[in-house]
Scaffold this motif. Structure first.
Motif, PDB file in Angstrom:
ATOM      1  N   ALA A  75       0.273  -1.439   0.084  1.00  0.00           N
ATOM      2  CA  ALA A  75      -0.204  -0.001   0.011  1.00  0.00           C
ATOM      3  C   ALA A  75       0.787   0.826   0.235  1.00  0.00           C
ATOM      4  CB  ALA A  75      -1.036  -0.128   1.454  1.00  0.00           C
ATOM      5  N   SER A  76       0.479   1.951  -1.455  1.00  0.00           N
ATOM      6  CA  SER A  76       1.584   3.425  -1.024  1.00  0.00           C
ATOM      7  C   SER A  76       1.293   4.058   0.284  1.00  0.00           C
ATOM      8  CB  SER A  76       0.900   4.244  -1.789  1.00  0.00           C
ATOM      9  OG  SER A  76       0.979   5.093  -1.895  1.00  0.00           O
ATOM     10  N   ALA A  77       0.353   4.387   1.145  1.00  0.00           N
ATOM     11  CA  ALA A  77      -0.287   4.873   2.370  1.00  0.00           C
ATOM     12  C   ALA A  77       0.186   4.125   3.516  1.00  0.00           C
ATOM     13  CB  ALA A  77      -1.196   5.419   2.961  1.00  0.00           C
ATOM     14  N   GLY A  78       0.927   2.774   3.217  1.00  0.00           N
ATOM     15  CA  GLY A  78       0.505   2.139   4.370  1.00  0.00           C
ATOM     16  C   GLY A  78       1.521   1.378   5.503  1.00  0.00           C
ATOM     17  N   GLY A  79       1.659   0.677   6.391  1.00  0.00           N
ATOM     18  CA  GLY A  79       1.985   0.219   7.698  1.00  0.00           C
ATOM     19  C   GLY A  79       1.715  -0.290   7.727  1.00  0.00           C
TER      20      GLY A  79
ATOM     21  N   ASP B 113      -6.701   2.984  -1.960  1.00  0.00           N
ATOM     22  CA  ASP B 113      -6.592   1.958  -2.630  1.00  0.00           C
ATOM     23  C   ASP B 113      -4.847   1.310  -3.162  1.00  0.00           C
ATOM     24  OD1 ASP B 113      -6.997   3.104  -4.431  1.00  0.00           O
ATOM     25  OD2 ASP B 113      -9.077   1.533  -4.898  1.00  0.00           O
ATOM     26  N   ALA B 114      -4.114   3.180  -3.056  1.00  0.00           N
ATOM     27  CA  ALA B 114      -2.885   2.738  -4.607  1.00  0.00           C
ATOM     28  C   ALA B 114      -2.685   1.820  -4.146  1.00  0.00           C
ATOM     29  CB  ALA B 114      -2.621   3.676  -4.068  1.00  0.00           C
TER      30      ALA B 114
ATOM     31  N   ALA C 163      -5.530  -2.043   1.754  1.00  0.00           N
ATOM     32  CA  ALA C 163      -4.942  -0.893   2.134  1.00  0.00           C
ATOM     33  C   ALA C 163      -6.957   0.488   1.479  1.00  0.00           C
ATOM     34  CB  ALA C 163      -4.251  -0.220   0.673  1.00  0.00           C
ATOM     35  N   GLY C 164      -7.247   0.579   1.356  1.00  0.00           N
ATOM     36  CA  GLY C 164      -8.260   1.068   1.152  1.00  0.00           C
ATOM     37  C   GLY C 164      -9.069   1.141   2.236  1.00  0.00           C
TER      38      GLY C 164
ATOM     39  N   ARG D  46      -0.082  -3.785   6.974  1.00  0.00           N
ATOM     40  CA  ARG D  46      -1.551  -3.598   6.204  1.00  0.00           C
ATOM     41  C   ARG D  46      -1.569  -3.031   5.232  1.00  0.00           C
ATOM     42  NH1 ARG D  46      -4.224  -1.016  10.819  1.00  0.00           N
ATOM     43  NH2 ARG D  46      -2.262   0.931  10.790  1.00  0.00           N
ATOM     44  N   GLY D  47      -1.375  -3.948   4.259  1.00  0.00           N
ATOM     45  CA  GLY D  47      -1.975  -3.919   2.386  1.00  0.00           C
ATOM     46  C   GLY D  47      -0.120  -4.794   1.780  1.00  0.00           C
ATOM     47  N   MET D  48       0.138  -5.635   2.332  1.00  0.00           N
ATOM     48  CA  MET D  48       0.998  -5.756   2.554  1.00  0.00           C
ATOM     49  C   MET D  48       0.732  -7.287   1.451  1.00  0.00           C
ATOM     50  SD  MET D  48       3.948  -4.862   4.472  1.00  0.00           S
ATOM     51  CE  MET D  48       5.243  -5.368   3.846  1.00  0.00           C
TER      52      MET D  48
END
Length: 450
Positions: free
Chosen positions: A159-163, A195-196, A188-189, A166-168
């Motif tokens: 995920a672009s805004a991830g951490g 959701d990028a 991610a969303g 999550r979103g990986m």
């Protein structure tokens, strides 16, 4: 120098910053929720302000309440600690608008490094080695297939805004890619409202190496060596070392110089950490944390430099206290994060600590706000404290750590102390032979054998 610092955090990090401020002769203000009225940092601060009920969104994440606390008490600077608002660019901007100094980087630098795609572009521009992958967010599945085919499977979608993991998702073949993309975008969303996603080469057995830097905001920067944070569970660090048992002096100097030059060129102000995956002698940029790290004490142990003092000094316009050529690395240090969790299931275990005894002796440091009779609230991170051990070399450090863990007593709640007592006796850990997947495999094998 500042006259009064407000500490916008809680627990051991609030106490850590408070102690540093007092050593510099600066008055302290702490904020707290109603759940933390009896916390140690509240007891020791010069002033305290209750900013709301237990939920973080109503207290420690409430920017307006924190700014109001600054105005009420006359605080001229805010130290955010880590977590909560420490990497919130809006918070930094609002403080600046109110003529209150944020002890950290600018809002612009927080934004750049908070967006993982923009952070990777910036790192690449500054000469920091990056993982092969997409230059930005992938627009559709067709583009994703093209990039994945070019860099080769396996790949990881992030995920672009991830951490926090999550979103990986990992795709080991072209057949896995559509589901991995869809799942990563969905997560991610839901987690970040964005959701990028982007794609990188997935490294099979890397180590997690991070470099501590400090910049003065005026084109000068230093590095304080690296930390090895490879022992992780669900992308959360558990055990950290400085220096890394995997690196040699040449590699340490090379990556440190790359990072300090990049931070100087960026004009970055304050402390930060540049994180890498390391495999087969190569470093690959993951992200930059624009704040103090939980594991900063191991760097302090081997350098003798107080990172919170440096943060305060730089933010007040005093510049760096030392030059790169004057920094010496002495010995080895390990930090264990002692959490109020079941050591097998990692289920949180809030409650009252009935007995609390910390180890002592040469080379032992415990950062904790806990005490006998302290009630661990269920609303926040489960960290009880950090055990930091320093020795003249890694062997001495490990022996000292074993002794310190045996002395550490926390009764009344479950803790992760048994996990560390297991790890310190493991042959792979003793040999420094582990990667970012090692701990989860070890835990799975241990559970299967139970």
């Amino acid at each position: 120098m500042f006259q009064k610092i407000l500490i916008a955090n809680r627990g051991e990090i609030a106490l850590r910053v408070l102690r540093a401020a007092k050593e510099l002769g600066i008055r302290t203000v702490v904020v707290h929720s109603t759940a933390d009225a009896d916390a140690m940092h509240v007891r020791l601060a010069d002033e305290s302000v209750c900013i709301g009920p237990p939920p973080s969104r109503d207290s420690y994440l409430n920017i307006h309440q924190i700014v109001a606390a600054c105005e009420i008490t006359g605080a001229d600077a805010v130290h955010p600690g880590y977590g909560f608002l420490s990497e919130n660019a809006k918070f930094a901007d609002i403080l600046a608008a109110h003529k209150i100094t944020f002890i950290g980087p600018s809002g612009d630098h927080i934004r750049i490094m908070g967006d993982k795609i923009e952070a990777k572009r910036t790192a690449k521009r500054l000469g920091i080695p990056v993982v092969p992958g997409s230059d930005g967010a992938v627009s559709d599945d067709r583009e994703a297939f093209r990039i994945a085919s070019e860099i080769g499977f396996p790949v990881i979608i992030k995920a672009s805004a991830g951490g926090g993991g999550r979103g990986m998702k990992v795709a080991r073949s072209a057949e896995d890619l559509p589901v991995a993309l869809a799942t990563a975008r969905s997560e991610a969303g839901a987690a970040f409202g964005d959701d990028a996603v982007y794609i990188e080469k997935y490294l099979e057995k890397p180590r997690h190496i991070e470099v501590q830097i400090v910049g003065d905001g005026a084109g000068k920067a230093i590095h304080l060596g690296e930390r090895d944070c490879s022992l992780q569970r669900r992308h959360q660090k558990v055990w950290e070392e400085a220096n890394s048992p995997a690196l040699n002096a040449e590699e340490r100097s090379r990556i440190g110089d790359i990072c300090s030059k990049a931070i100087a060129d960026l004009g970055y102000s304050g402390a930060g950490t540049i994180e890498f995956l390391y495999e087969n002698g190569e470093f690959y940029f993951i992200e930059m944390n624009t704040r103090l790290q939980v594991e900063h004490p191991v760097t302090e142990a081997i350098t003798g430099i107080d990172l919170v003092h440096e943060q305060i000094r730089v933010a007040s316009g005093g510049g760096l206290s030392t030059r790169q050529e004057d920094i010496k690395f002495a010995g080895h240090a390990i930090e264990c994060r002692i959490n109020a969790e079941d050591a097998r299931t990692f289920t949180p275990s809030p409650g009252t600590i009935t007995h609390f005894h910390t180890p002592g002796g040469l080379g032992i440091r415990v950062d904790s706000g806990a005490y006998s009779g302290y009630r661990i609230p269920p609303y926040y991170d489960s960290l009880i404290g950090k055990l930091i051990v320093h020795g003249r070399n890694r062997v001495e450090c490990m022996m000292r750590l074993r002794r310190a863990l045996d002395e550490f007593v926390v009764d009344g709640v479950k803790t992760t102390l048994p996990l560390f007592r297991d790890l310190v006796g493991n042959i792979d850990i003793a040999n420094g032979d582990y990667d970012i997947h090692w701990l989860e495999k070890h835990l799975a094998e241990t559970a299967a054998a139970a």
